[in-house]
Design a protein around this motif. Structure first.
Motif, PDB file in Angstrom:
ATOM      1  N   TYR A  32       0.794  -1.231   0.000  1.00 39.94           N
ATOM      2  CA  TYR A  32       0.000   0.000   0.000  1.00 39.94           C
ATOM      3  C   TYR A  32       0.827   1.282   0.000  1.00 39.94           C
ATOM      4  O   TYR A  32       0.242   2.378   0.002  1.00 39.94           O
ATOM      5  CB  TYR A  32      -0.929   0.021   1.223  1.00 39.94           C
ATOM      6  CG  TYR A  32      -2.004  -1.033   1.175  1.00 39.94           C
ATOM      7  CD1 TYR A  32      -2.946  -1.054   0.157  1.00 39.94           C
ATOM      8  CD2 TYR A  32      -2.056  -2.030   2.161  1.00 39.94           C
ATOM      9  CE1 TYR A  32      -3.931  -2.033   0.117  1.00 39.94           C
ATOM     10  CE2 TYR A  32      -3.035  -3.017   2.128  1.00 39.94           C
ATOM     11  CZ  TYR A  32      -3.974  -3.018   1.096  1.00 39.94           C
ATOM     12  OH  TYR A  32      -4.941  -3.982   1.051  1.00 39.94           O
ATOM     13  N   HIS A  33       2.149   1.197  -0.022  1.00 39.11           N
ATOM     14  CA  HIS A  33       2.923   2.437   0.015  1.00 39.11           C
ATOM     15  C   HIS A  33       2.555   3.317  -1.188  1.00 39.11           C
ATOM     16  O   HIS A  33       2.526   2.854  -2.328  1.00 39.11           O
ATOM     17  CB  HIS A  33       4.422   2.133  -0.007  1.00 39.11           C
ATOM     18  CG  HIS A  33       5.249   3.315   0.390  1.00 39.11           C
ATOM     19  ND1 HIS A  33       5.486   4.374  -0.458  1.00 39.11           N
ATOM     20  CD2 HIS A  33       5.878   3.612   1.560  1.00 39.11           C
ATOM     21  CE1 HIS A  33       6.232   5.269   0.158  1.00 39.11           C
ATOM     22  NE2 HIS A  33       6.483   4.835   1.374  1.00 39.11           N
ATOM     23  N   PRO A  34       2.247   4.605  -0.955  1.00 39.75           N
ATOM     24  CA  PRO A  34       1.777   5.491  -2.031  1.00 39.75           C
ATOM     25  C   PRO A  34       2.756   5.638  -3.193  1.00 39.75           C
ATOM     26  O   PRO A  34       2.342   5.958  -4.314  1.00 39.75           O
ATOM     27  CB  PRO A  34       1.572   6.838  -1.311  1.00 39.75           C
ATOM     28  CG  PRO A  34       1.357   6.463   0.121  1.00 39.75           C
ATOM     29  CD  PRO A  34       2.215   5.272   0.361  1.00 39.75           C
ATOM     30  N   ASP A  35       4.034   5.422  -2.952  1.00 35.74           N
ATOM     31  CA  ASP A  35       4.992   5.525  -4.042  1.00 35.74           C
ATOM     32  C   ASP A  35       4.959   4.307  -4.944  1.00 35.74           C
ATOM     33  O   ASP A  35       5.507   4.329  -6.051  1.00 35.74           O
ATOM     34  CB  ASP A  35       6.414   5.696  -3.489  1.00 35.74           C
ATOM     35  CG  ASP A  35       6.641   7.100  -2.959  1.00 35.74           C
ATOM     36  OD1 ASP A  35       5.757   7.957  -3.180  1.00 35.74           O
ATOM     37  OD2 ASP A  35       7.682   7.331  -2.324  1.00 35.74           O
ATOM     38  N   ARG A  36       4.329   3.217  -4.482  1.00 39.93           N
ATOM     39  CA  ARG A  36       4.266   1.993  -5.267  1.00 39.93           C
ATOM     40  C   ARG A  36       2.847   1.688  -5.742  1.00 39.93           C
ATOM     41  O   ARG A  36       2.672   1.093  -6.803  1.00 39.93           O
ATOM     42  CB  ARG A  36       4.783   0.804  -4.429  1.00 39.93           C
ATOM     43  CG  ARG A  36       6.220   0.945  -3.990  1.00 39.93           C
ATOM     44  CD  ARG A  36       6.596  -0.153  -2.997  1.00 39.93           C
ATOM     45  NE  ARG A  36       6.420  -1.477  -3.566  1.00 39.93           N
ATOM     46  CZ  ARG A  36       7.380  -2.132  -4.220  1.00 39.93           C
ATOM     47  NH1 ARG A  36       8.561  -1.573  -4.375  1.00 39.93           N
ATOM     48  NH2 ARG A  36       7.163  -3.331  -4.707  1.00 39.93           N
ATOM     49  N   ALA A  42      -4.833   3.997  -1.558  1.00 39.59           N
ATOM     50  CA  ALA A  42      -3.564   3.443  -1.094  1.00 39.59           C
ATOM     51  C   ALA A  42      -3.009   4.219   0.097  1.00 39.59           C
ATOM     52  O   ALA A  42      -2.504   3.627   1.060  1.00 39.59           O
ATOM     53  CB  ALA A  42      -2.548   3.432  -2.240  1.00 39.59           C
ATOM     54  N   GLY A  43      -3.082   5.528   0.049  1.00 39.68           N
ATOM     55  CA  GLY A  43      -2.559   6.334   1.146  1.00 39.68           C
ATOM     56  C   GLY A  43      -3.273   6.061   2.458  1.00 39.68           C
ATOM     57  O   GLY A  43      -2.646   5.940   3.514  1.00 39.68           O
ATOM     58  N   GLU A  44      -4.600   5.927   2.363  1.00 40.33           N
ATOM     59  CA  GLU A  44      -5.383   5.653   3.562  1.00 40.33           C
ATOM     60  C   GLU A  44      -5.070   4.261   4.104  1.00 40.33           C
ATOM     61  O   GLU A  44      -4.961   4.056   5.319  1.00 40.33           O
ATOM     62  CB  GLU A  44      -6.884   5.777   3.243  1.00 40.33           C
ATOM     63  CG  GLU A  44      -7.786   5.780   4.464  1.00 40.33           C
ATOM     64  CD  GLU A  44      -7.574   7.008   5.330  1.00 40.33           C
ATOM     65  OE1 GLU A  44      -7.750   6.890   6.559  1.00 40.33           O
ATOM     66  OE2 GLU A  44      -7.210   8.077   4.780  1.00 40.33           O
ATOM     67  N   ARG A  45      -4.904   3.318   3.199  1.00 32.80           N
ATOM     68  CA  ARG A  45      -4.564   1.954   3.612  1.00 32.80           C
ATOM     69  C   ARG A  45      -3.189   1.908   4.270  1.00 32.80           C
ATOM     70  O   ARG A  45      -2.975   1.219   5.272  1.00 32.80           O
ATOM     71  CB  ARG A  45      -4.588   1.021   2.402  1.00 32.80           C
ATOM     72  CG  ARG A  45      -5.978   0.771   1.847  1.00 32.80           C
ATOM     73  CD  ARG A  45      -6.807  -0.077   2.787  1.00 32.80           C
ATOM     74  NE  ARG A  45      -8.077  -0.452   2.184  1.00 32.80           N
ATOM     75  CZ  ARG A  45      -9.027  -1.129   2.800  1.00 32.80           C
ATOM     76  NH1 ARG A  45      -8.858  -1.453   4.080  1.00 32.80           N
ATOM     77  NH2 ARG A  45     -10.154  -1.438   2.201  1.00 32.80           N
TER      78      ARG A  45
END
Length: 375
Positions: A32-36, A42-45
């Motif tokens: 879930y990392h936002p860069d991936r 994804a950011g919330e997860r």
């Protein structure tokens, strides 16, 4: 919306060990990392996974959570604290401990020098038995004046004040999911972590200069056209303590006037006259190292193939040497004197007329047919 159970968030049972929790966080954080992960949630997860790990990785907080649930660890407060939190300065410290340089905040490490490429052309004999060649290359080497530091003699590079020696700078941005930090190469030092106040007058601060060098290369026996030979460490100098690159030599083999080559097999076309073919003869044929004799039996037909063992090309990195195949080629005279013409006419009357039929195959195809499809 009600907060999900932390164990459910990480996908582990309530009696999970510390190691199981750590592995679960690693897996979910990577997912879930936002860069991936570019999914909208994804950011919330990622925030949810990080929050769960923060609680369950701390024995005291985990005990409070197991006893009182979210209320025992200040439910809601964590989410509010996340707003404005530096994801790479807070959770990022946790993330870095698992994934190393994922955020790219570390200073550039050793970089290997660039590879160089050169070409040489050999005779068939040189390709067969090996050769010593000297090639001239122009490569990057450390500057002789500054020793590769890039600084004028008597001075030294200093730590970059813009990035503090890390080689990178961070910029925070606020988004729907909180404040995120972007990491970029430091514009002042270009990622080196240091700057040079007094650049070397010779290399202008690069620490390198291009020089022409003559490099000796040993070409092994048995190489074919297109073979590449690697000379380790003969390429450009590396950076930040990295090793030099390699030099690759591409070998070309010139055509030979007497031989054709297929792998380790050599093929030679031997011209003979009608009398030699009809009556037989012992003839001298060329080899890579001199000459050898080949017996032509009586009644030999045009295109017949004779094998001379061990007179071909050596195997590359092997001990075996290929064979020489000799293909006889019947030479028909283009002009005859009166006596010769009379003799040929008499022979023609005795032999009668041939039917003139015959296939037209290539040289290598006929060679293979003569030996059961193998050469």
């Amino acid at each position: 919306m009600a907060k999900r159970d932390y164990y459910e968030v990480l996908g582990v049972p309530q009696n999970a060990s510390d190691e199981e929790i750590r592995k679960a966080f690693r897996r979910r954080a990577m997912e879930y990392h936002p860069d991936r992960n570019k999914r909208p949630d994804a950011g919330e997860r990622f925030k949810e996974v990080s929050e769960a790990y923060q609680i369950l990785s701390d024995p005291q907080k985990r005990a409070q959570y197991d006893r009182f649930g979210h209320a025992g660890v200040g439910a809601g407060g964590f989410a509010r604290d996340f707003e404005g939190f530096d994801i790479f300065g807070g959770f990022g410290d946790i993330f870095d401990s698992f994934f190393g340089d994922f955020t790219g905040r570390r200073r550039a490490g050793p970089v290997q020098g660039a590879d160089l490429h050169q070409e040489v052309t050999l005779t068939l004999e040189e390709a067969a038995f090996g050769a010593e060649q000297v090639v001239e290359v122009q490569r990057a080497e450390f500057c002789e004046r500054c020793g590769g530091s890039g600084a004028e003699p008597g001075t030294s590079p200093v730590t970059c004040s813009t990035c503090g020696g890390t080689g990178q700078v961070r910029r925070s941005e606020r988004s729907l999911f909180g404040a995120f930090t972007q990491v970029a190469v430091c514009p002042a030092c270009k990622g080196k972590g240091e700057v040079i106040p007094s650049p070397c007058n010779r290399c202008h601060g690069t620490g390198k200069e291009r020089r022409k060098r003559k490099v000796e290369v040993r070409i092994p026996s048995g190489v074919e056209d297109g073979t590449r030979v690697r000379l380790t460490g003969e390429g450009d100098a590396g950076a930040y303590g990295g090793t030099p690159g390699n030099l690759y030599i591409t070998v070309h083999v010139a055509k030979h006037a007497l031989f054709q080559r297929e792998g380790t097999t050599l093929l030679h076309e031997l011209p003979i006259n009608y009398a030699q073919a009809a009556l037989g003869d012992e003839v001298e044929v060329p080899t890579l190292t001199g000459t050898t004799k080949v017996r032509i039996p009586a009644g030999t037909q045009p295109g017949a193939i004779f094998r001379v063992k061990g007179e071909g090309v050596p195997e590359l990195h092997g001990r075996r040497r290929g064979d020489l195949l000799v293909r006889v080629n019947l030479v028909v005279p283009t002009s005859l004197d009166a006596e010769e013409r009379e003799l040929v006419e008499e022979l023609g009357r005795r032999l009668g007329k041939g039917d003139g039929r015959g296939g037209e195959k290539g040289f290598f195809d006929r060679v293979k047919d003569s030996f059961g499809g193998k050469t």
